[in-house]
Design a protein around this motif. Sequence first.
Motif, PDB file in Angstrom:
ATOM      1  N   GLU A 196      -8.139  -5.167   1.765  1.00  0.00           N
ATOM      2  CA  GLU A 196      -8.937  -5.143   0.542  1.00  0.00           C
ATOM      3  C   GLU A 196      -8.087  -5.472  -0.683  1.00  0.00           C
ATOM      4  O   GLU A 196      -8.505  -6.234  -1.564  1.00  0.00           O
ATOM      5  CB  GLU A 196      -9.593  -3.773   0.386  1.00  0.00           C
ATOM      6  N   GLN A 197      -6.891  -4.909  -0.748  1.00  0.00           N
ATOM      7  CA  GLN A 197      -6.044  -5.115  -1.922  1.00  0.00           C
ATOM      8  C   GLN A 197      -5.460  -6.520  -1.989  1.00  0.00           C
ATOM      9  O   GLN A 197      -5.198  -7.034  -3.078  1.00  0.00           O
ATOM     10  CB  GLN A 197      -4.923  -4.076  -1.939  1.00  0.00           C
ATOM     11  N   ILE A 206      -5.186   2.365   6.585  1.00  0.00           N
ATOM     12  CA  ILE A 206      -4.174   1.726   5.744  1.00  0.00           C
ATOM     13  C   ILE A 206      -4.245   0.210   5.895  1.00  0.00           C
ATOM     14  O   ILE A 206      -3.968  -0.534   4.941  1.00  0.00           O
ATOM     15  CB  ILE A 206      -2.755   2.253   6.055  1.00  0.00           C
ATOM     16  N   LEU A 207      -4.645  -0.282   7.059  1.00  0.00           N
ATOM     17  CA  LEU A 207      -4.812  -1.718   7.246  1.00  0.00           C
ATOM     18  C   LEU A 207      -6.042  -2.219   6.500  1.00  0.00           C
ATOM     19  O   LEU A 207      -6.012  -3.311   5.919  1.00  0.00           O
ATOM     20  CB  LEU A 207      -4.917  -2.045   8.737  1.00  0.00           C
ATOM     21  N   VAL A 208      -7.103  -1.422   6.504  1.00  0.00           N
ATOM     22  CA  VAL A 208      -8.288  -1.778   5.724  1.00  0.00           C
ATOM     23  C   VAL A 208      -7.927  -1.875   4.241  1.00  0.00           C
ATOM     24  O   VAL A 208      -8.312  -2.822   3.550  1.00  0.00           O
ATOM     25  CB  VAL A 208      -9.407  -0.738   5.940  1.00  0.00           C
ATOM     26  N   ALA A 209      -7.159  -0.905   3.744  1.00  0.00           N
ATOM     27  CA  ALA A 209      -6.736  -0.926   2.343  1.00  0.00           C
ATOM     28  C   ALA A 209      -5.871  -2.141   2.049  1.00  0.00           C
ATOM     29  O   ALA A 209      -6.011  -2.784   0.997  1.00  0.00           O
ATOM     30  CB  ALA A 209      -5.974   0.359   2.014  1.00  0.00           C
ATOM     31  N   ALA A 210      -4.975  -2.476   2.980  1.00  0.00           N
ATOM     32  CA  ALA A 210      -4.107  -3.643   2.786  1.00  0.00           C
ATOM     33  C   ALA A 210      -4.925  -4.920   2.691  1.00  0.00           C
ATOM     34  O   ALA A 210      -4.646  -5.798   1.861  1.00  0.00           O
ATOM     35  CB  ALA A 210      -3.102  -3.733   3.931  1.00  0.00           C
ATOM     36  N   THR A 244       0.839  -1.195   0.000  1.00  0.00           N
ATOM     37  CA  THR A 244       0.000   0.000   0.000  1.00  0.00           C
ATOM     38  C   THR A 244       0.880   1.253   0.000  1.00  0.00           C
ATOM     39  O   THR A 244       2.100   1.173   0.088  1.00  0.00           O
ATOM     40  CB  THR A 244      -0.912   0.040   1.232  1.00  0.00           C
ATOM     41  N   SER A 245       0.236   2.411  -0.067  1.00  0.00           N
ATOM     42  CA  SER A 245       0.936   3.692   0.056  1.00  0.00           C
ATOM     43  C   SER A 245      -0.023   4.705   0.646  1.00  0.00           C
ATOM     44  O   SER A 245      -1.203   4.408   0.883  1.00  0.00           O
ATOM     45  CB  SER A 245       1.444   4.178  -1.306  1.00  0.00           C
ATOM     46  N   SER A 246       0.448   5.912   0.863  1.00  0.00           N
ATOM     47  CA  SER A 246      -0.380   6.957   1.469  1.00  0.00           C
ATOM     48  C   SER A 246      -1.626   7.253   0.651  1.00  0.00           C
ATOM     49  O   SER A 246      -2.653   7.671   1.194  1.00  0.00           O
ATOM     50  CB  SER A 246       0.436   8.235   1.651  1.00  0.00           C
TER      51      SER A 246
END
Length: 226
Positions: free
Chosen positions: A155-156, A149-153, A135-137
């Motif tokens: 999901e991705q 950012i953990l949610v994004a990680a 991920t990134s900002s």
Amino acid sequence: MRTDKPAGVLFDVDGTLVDTTYLHTVSWWEALRQTDQPVPMAVVHRSIGMGSDKLLDHLLGPERDRDADSKLRDAHDTLYAEYWERLTPLPRAADLLRACAERGMRIVLATSASEPEVGALRRALAADDVIDTITSSADAEQSKPAPDILVAALEQSGLAAERVVFVGDSVWDVVAAGKLDIPCVGLTCGGTSRGELAGAGAVAVYDDPAALLGELAESPLARPRG
């Protein structure tokens, strides 16, 4: 509880896998000094792990004049970029990632660094062959201690929160993971003490990636959830 998704490990990067915590500390300290807003370096250090917005609120107060925030961020980024070619992985960081991958776990770098910083961190770590997702900002609306950012990680990478463990080095990492009920393993190599990490809720604490690797078979990383 979902059990059909593969188990994985989410890793913070700055201060957890790459030795950058004090470089960020010095860069923020100098940026603040340049704008006549000096803050003791020890206080700055305790804020590292937050995103720049929350870090500045924490250091300067939420009621401050925010007109200088972009100048402060730019100054920090310029100062920190001077270290990029000298970034160094923490002891056996890449070996830890590979050992987890060999156990069948997906490796996810859950970092809120900017895209250019992520490139520098990846070059220092030299473990792209086993990294599944980074991920990134740009992937998070709010920075830690918010869990975005953990949610994004998750999901991705296609992982479920019930099937992962997070590894980080700051109190803010532990707090963010706790908001999603993800167990967090703390590392003291970012300069935060064992007591602080455990007190924030870390389920286990090790000195650095090498120490975690040495006890991997008995660690929370070897006990996939679900």
